[in-house]
Design a protein around this motif. Structure first.
Motif, PDB file in Angstrom:
ATOM      1  N   ILE A  43      -7.141   1.969   1.207  1.00  0.00           N
ATOM      2  CA  ILE A  43      -6.157   0.893   1.171  1.00  0.00           C
ATOM      3  C   ILE A  43      -6.894  -0.386   1.505  1.00  0.00           C
ATOM      4  O   ILE A  43      -7.877  -0.364   2.246  1.00  0.00           O
ATOM      5  CB  ILE A  43      -4.976   1.129   2.154  1.00  0.00           C
ATOM      6  CG1 ILE A  43      -5.494   1.410   3.571  1.00  0.00           C
ATOM      7  CG2 ILE A  43      -4.111   2.262   1.665  1.00  0.00           C
ATOM      8  CD1 ILE A  43      -4.373   1.599   4.581  1.00  0.00           C
ATOM      9  N   THR A  97      -3.859  -0.653  -3.118  1.00  0.00           N
ATOM     10  CA  THR A  97      -4.496   0.655  -2.941  1.00  0.00           C
ATOM     11  C   THR A  97      -5.617   0.774  -3.963  1.00  0.00           C
ATOM     12  O   THR A  97      -5.511   0.332  -5.100  1.00  0.00           O
ATOM     13  CB  THR A  97      -3.504   1.820  -3.165  1.00  0.00           C
ATOM     14  OG1 THR A  97      -2.874   1.629  -4.431  1.00  0.00           O
ATOM     15  CG2 THR A  97      -2.448   1.872  -2.092  1.00  0.00           C
ATOM     16  N   THR A 133       0.833  -1.207   0.000  1.00  0.00           N
ATOM     17  CA  THR A 133       0.000   0.000   0.000  1.00  0.00           C
ATOM     18  C   THR A 133       0.863   1.250   0.000  1.00  0.00           C
ATOM     19  O   THR A 133       0.433   2.305  -0.434  1.00  0.00           O
ATOM     20  CB  THR A 133      -0.911   0.057   1.250  1.00  0.00           C
ATOM     21  OG1 THR A 133      -0.098   0.255   2.408  1.00  0.00           O
ATOM     22  CG2 THR A 133      -1.740  -1.211   1.396  1.00  0.00           C
TER      23      THR A 133
END
Ligand SMILES: Cc1cc2nc3c(=O)[nH]c(=O)nc-3n(C[C@H](O)[C@H](O)[C@H](O)COP(=O)(O)O)c2cc1C
Lengths: 131, 510
Positions: free
Chosen positions: B435, B430, B392
Motif C-alpha cells: 500500500i 495499492t 487502499t
C-alpha cells in the motif's frame, strides 16, 4: 464533561494525590478542588500508606517514579490489602514504560504526563459519581 | 697381580678338581682365553667353549694364534693401540673392540685382559675375557643416531618456532588488548605488556597462577569457569563475556572477555588465548546517553505537565468576553504543544538509538487512520486544505500509533514547508502486495543533494533551517518506523516545484 461543584460531596477527603513534584501536586489539587471535591496531597510517598490506612479515599492519583517509595510498590501493597478493594487507582507518569509498570502493579488506569486536565476531570466524574 | 692364582691354587694338584674347573669354564657364556707371553707373539694356549661360540672358529684355528685374527682387516682401530700399550706395560685393560666371526660378521667385543706375573715379576701369561656386546652396542648406537636426528629436528623446529614465536610475540606485544595465555588447567603461562599495564600488576604476581586466583579472585565466576573449561574440549570460543568487578589497583571496571583455543604448529595445541578489553568507558557512555535522554525527557515532561495543567485551568476560570486574554492563552497553548512535541521527538530518537522503539502489531483500517490524522491536523491548521485522493481499503497489520505519527509528520511538514500555498494533496493507492501513501506540497521543493539527507538524524535542509524551528528528527523517526514495518520512505522533488514524500508498506489482502 465538566463537573459542577454542587454535585460533589465536599465533606470527606475523597481524593488523595501523591507526587514528589510540588508543581504537579499543586496543579492537580487545584483541578480537583475546581470541581468542588475535597482533596488531600502527599509529596512524601513513604508517608502515604499510613495516611491511607486512617481514611480510605475513593480515588488515588499517584506518580510512579518517586524517591523513598516508588509508586508501583505502593500500588502493589494496596492491591494486596482487601481494605482497599474499593479504591480506584489512577497512575500518572512521564516514565517511558510507565503504563506497563502501572498496569502490572494493579492500577485501574494510566495517564501519561503531560495529560490534558480534561482527562483528569473525566476520571473524577466517572469514579466519584459512580454510586 | 703379582701372584699366579692358577699355580698357587691347591686345587691344581687335584686332577678331578682340574676337570671340574675346565667344565665350569666351558659352562660360561663368556669367552675366556689364556695366552703365553713367554712364547713368540703371545699365542693362545687355552680357550673355553664360549670363545668358539662367539667367534665361530674351532680349536685348531684358535690355539697357537695371536688373538688379533679376530680383528680381520679392521686393523686401524684405536683400541688395538691401547691393548698393545697395556700388554707392553703389563697392565690390565677393559676395552670395546670391533671383531669379526669366521663368517666375517662384525661383533662388538667387550674385552678384559689381565696379566699373570711370576715370582720374578715377569708377565708369563695373559687372561682374556670376551663378551659379545653387539646387541647392546647396536641399541646404544641407535640411541646415539636417534638422539642426533632428534636433536637436529628439534634444532630445526626450534628455529622455525623461534621465528613464528617471535612473530607471534611481536603481535601479542603490540596489541592494545590485554592477552593471557592459559594452559588446559587454566594456569597463566604468559601475559602481554598491555595486561600488566591495564591491571597494574607484575609478571611475577601473575604467571604460574591459576586464573581464578589472580587479583582478588575477579575471574572466579562459575559461569565463566564453565565456558572456559569448554574451550579446549569443544573448541567453542567464549565471546563477549562481560565481568563487572571492583579490581585491585584499578577499581570498578567492566571487562569484556573473549577466549579462543590456540595452536602453534603442533608445539602447543592445548592453549587458551584470553583477550580482555576494558569496556568501562564505552558502556558508561552508552548508558549515560540512554539515561540522559530518558531522564531529560522525564524531567522536561514534569514541569510541562504542570504548565499545561495551569494553562487549562486558566482557560476554565477565564471570564468570558476577553479576546486579548483568549488570544494569549491560545498562543501559549501552541507553544506548550510545540514543546510537548519536541520532547516526544527527543524521546523517540533515544528509543530508536537504544533499540527500544516497540512496534506493536494490530489490524487497523488504514484509510480511516489517514482520515483521522488529517482531521486532527486540520483542527490546528486552517491555512492549507488537505485534499485526500484514492484509497487502499487495507486492513493493515501494524502499529497504528506509529504509522499515524508518520502520516501526521509528513502532512505537517508539507504544510509547514509550503507557506503561502493553500493546499497539500494526499494520495492513497495499492500496488502489488503493497500500500502506498504520498503527500504532495507546492512549496520550495528540495534539491537533489538534500533529498538523500533529509532522512538523516538532526539533518535539516539549510535554506529551510533558519526559517523553521525544530530538532530535524521527524523524518529520521518516520524512516525508522516505516523501515521497522518492512517498508520504504522517500522523497521526489524538483526544486521550486514542491516535494512529494511517499512510503510503501508490504501488505497482502486476506
Ligand atoms: C689374553 C689376550 C686376549 C686377547 N683377546 C683379543 C680379542 O678377543 N680380540 C682382539 O681383537 N684382540 C685380542 N687381543 C689382542 C691381540 O692379541 C693383540 O695383542 C692386539 O691386536 C695388539 O697387538 P698387534 O698390534 O700386534 O695386533 C688379546 C690379547 C691377549 C693378550
Amino acid at each position: 464533561m465538566n463537573v459542577k461543584s454542587n454535585t460533589m460531596d465536599t465533606g470527606n477527603k475523597k481524593v488523595v494525590v501523591c507526587d514528589d513534584d510540588r508543581g504537579i501536586l499543586d496543579m492537580l489539587e487545584m483541578i480537583v478542588e475546581s470541581v468542588g471535591v475535597s482533596v488531600w496531597t502527599e509529596v512524601d510517598s513513604s508517608k502515604l500508606l499510613l495516611q491511607l490506612e486512617t481514611d480510605v479515599p475513593k480515588l488515588l492519583i499517584i506518580d510512579l517514579w518517586m524517591p523513598n517509595y516508588p509508586g508501583d510498590a505502593i500500588i502493589r501493597k494496596l492491591r494486596a490489602d482487601a481494605h482497599f478493594d474499593d479504591l480506584y487507582i489512577l497512575c500518572i507518569s512521564a516514565s517511558l514504560n510507565g503504563e506497563q509498570i502501572a498496569m502490572e502493579a494493579g492500577a485501574d488506569q494510566f495517564l501519561a504526563k503531560p495529560f490534558d486536565i480534561g482527562q483528569i476531570l473525566s476520571v473524577l466524574d466517572r469514579v466519584l459519581l459512580e454510586n | 697381580m703379582t701372584d699366579n692364582p692358577l699355580k698357587n691354587s691347591a686345587y691344581f694338584d687335584d686332577p678331578e678338581m682340574t676337570s671340574l674347573i675346565y667344565a665350569a669354564l666351558d659352562a660360561s657364556s663368556t669367552g675366556i682365553i689364556i695366552t703365553d707371553n713367554r712364547l713368540p707373539d703371545n699365542p693362545i694356549i687355552y680357550h673355553n667353549k664360549a670363545f668358539e661360540t662367539i667367534t665361530g672358529y674351532n680349536t685348531t684355528e684358535i690355539i697357537g694364534h695371536n688373538c688379533r685374527f679376530l680383528q680381520g682387516r679392521d686393523r686401524s682401530q684405536e683400541a688395538r693401540e691401547q691393548i698393545r700399550q697395556a700388554l707392553q706395560d703389563g697392565e690390565d685393560i677393559r676395552i670395546e673392540i670391533r671383531n669379526y666371526t669366521k663368517k666375517n660378521d662384525l661383533f662388538w667385543n667387550e674385552l678384559y685382559i689381565s696379566p699373570i706375573t711370576n715370582a720374578k715379576g715377569e708377565v708369563t701369561h695373559f687372561i682374556g675375557v670376551q663378551n659379545n656386546i653387539t646387541a647392546r652396542k647396536k641399541v646404544e648406537e641407535q640411541l646415539v643416531v636417534e638422539k642426533e636426528s632428534i636433536e637436529r629436528k628439534v634444532a630445526e623446529r626450534t628455529e622455525n618456532l623461534r621465528m613464528s614465536e617471535e612473530y607471534l610475540n611481536s603481535i601479542v606485544e603490540t596489541i592494545r588488548e590485554s592477552l593471557v595465555v592459559l594452559d588446559p588447567n587454566l594456569n597463566v603461562l604468559t601475559v602481554n605488556e598491555a595486561f600488566l599495564r591495564t591491571f597494574k600488576v607484575t609478571r611475577s604476581e601473575t604467571i604460574g597462577l591459576r586464573l581464578y586466583d589472580l587479583g582478588n579472585r575477579q575471574w572466579d565466576i562459575a559461569k565463566l569457569k564453565n565456558l572456559l573449561e569448554e574451550v579446549l574440549p569443544s573448541s567453542n570460543p567464549v565471546l563477549g563475556f562481560e565481568v563487572e568487578h571492583k579490581f585491585p589497583h584499578i577499581g570498578h571496571k567492566i571487562m569484556m572477555l573473549n577466549a579462543h583455543r590456540v595452536e602453534l604448529q603442533g608445539k602447543f595445541k592445548d592453549r587458551i588465548l584470553l583477550a580482555i578489553e576494558d569496556v568501562t568507558d564505552r558502556r558508561a557512555i552508552e548508558k549515560r546517553k540512554d539515561d540522559f535522554l530518558s531522564i531529560a525527557s522525564h524531567e522536561l515532561k514534569t514541569p510541562l505537565t504542570a504548565v499545561k495543567g495551569y494553562m487549562q485551568l486558566i482557560k476554565r476560570f477565564m471570564p468570558e468576553n476577553n479576546p486579548k486574554l483568549t488570544d494569549i492563552i491560545e498562543k501559549s497553548d501552541n507553544q506548550i504543544e510545540r514543546l510537548q512535541k519536541l520532547i516526544a521527538e527527543l524521546l523517540d530518537v533515544s528509543k530508536i538509538q537504544s533499540g527500544k522503539l516497540d512496534i506493536h502489531h494490530d489490524t487497523f483500517d488504514f484509510d480511516k487512520m489517514v482520515r483521522d490524522t488529517i482531521e486532527n491536523i486540520q483542527l490546528n491548521s486552517d491555512s492549507h486544505k488537505v485534499v485526500l485522493r484514492g484509497e487502499t481499503n487495507a486492513q493493515y497489520d501494524g502499529d497504528e500509533t506509529h504509522i499515524s505519527q508518520v502520516v501526521g509528520n509528513l502532512i505537517s511538514n508539507a504544510i509547514k514547508y509550503s507557506p503561502g500555498k493553500d493546499r497539500v494533496e494526499v494520495y492513497l493507492s495499492t500496488l502489488k502486495n503493497h500500500i502506498k501513501f504520498s503527500v504532495k506540497d507546492f512549496g520550495f521543493g528540495i534539491n537533489m543533494e538534500d533529498q538523500k539527507k533529509v532522512f538523516d538524524r538532526f539533518y535539516r535542509v539549510d535554506s529551510i533551517q533558519k526559517k523553521f524551528a525544530g530538532l530535524g528528527v521527524g523524518l529520521y523517526i518516520s524512516e525508522q518506523i516505516i523501515t521497522q514495518h518492512g517498508g520504504t520512505i522517500w522523497v521526489d522533488s524538483d526544486a521550486g516545484e514542491g516535494a512529494t514524500f511517499s512510503f510503501i508498506l508490504p501488505h497482502t489482502e486476506k
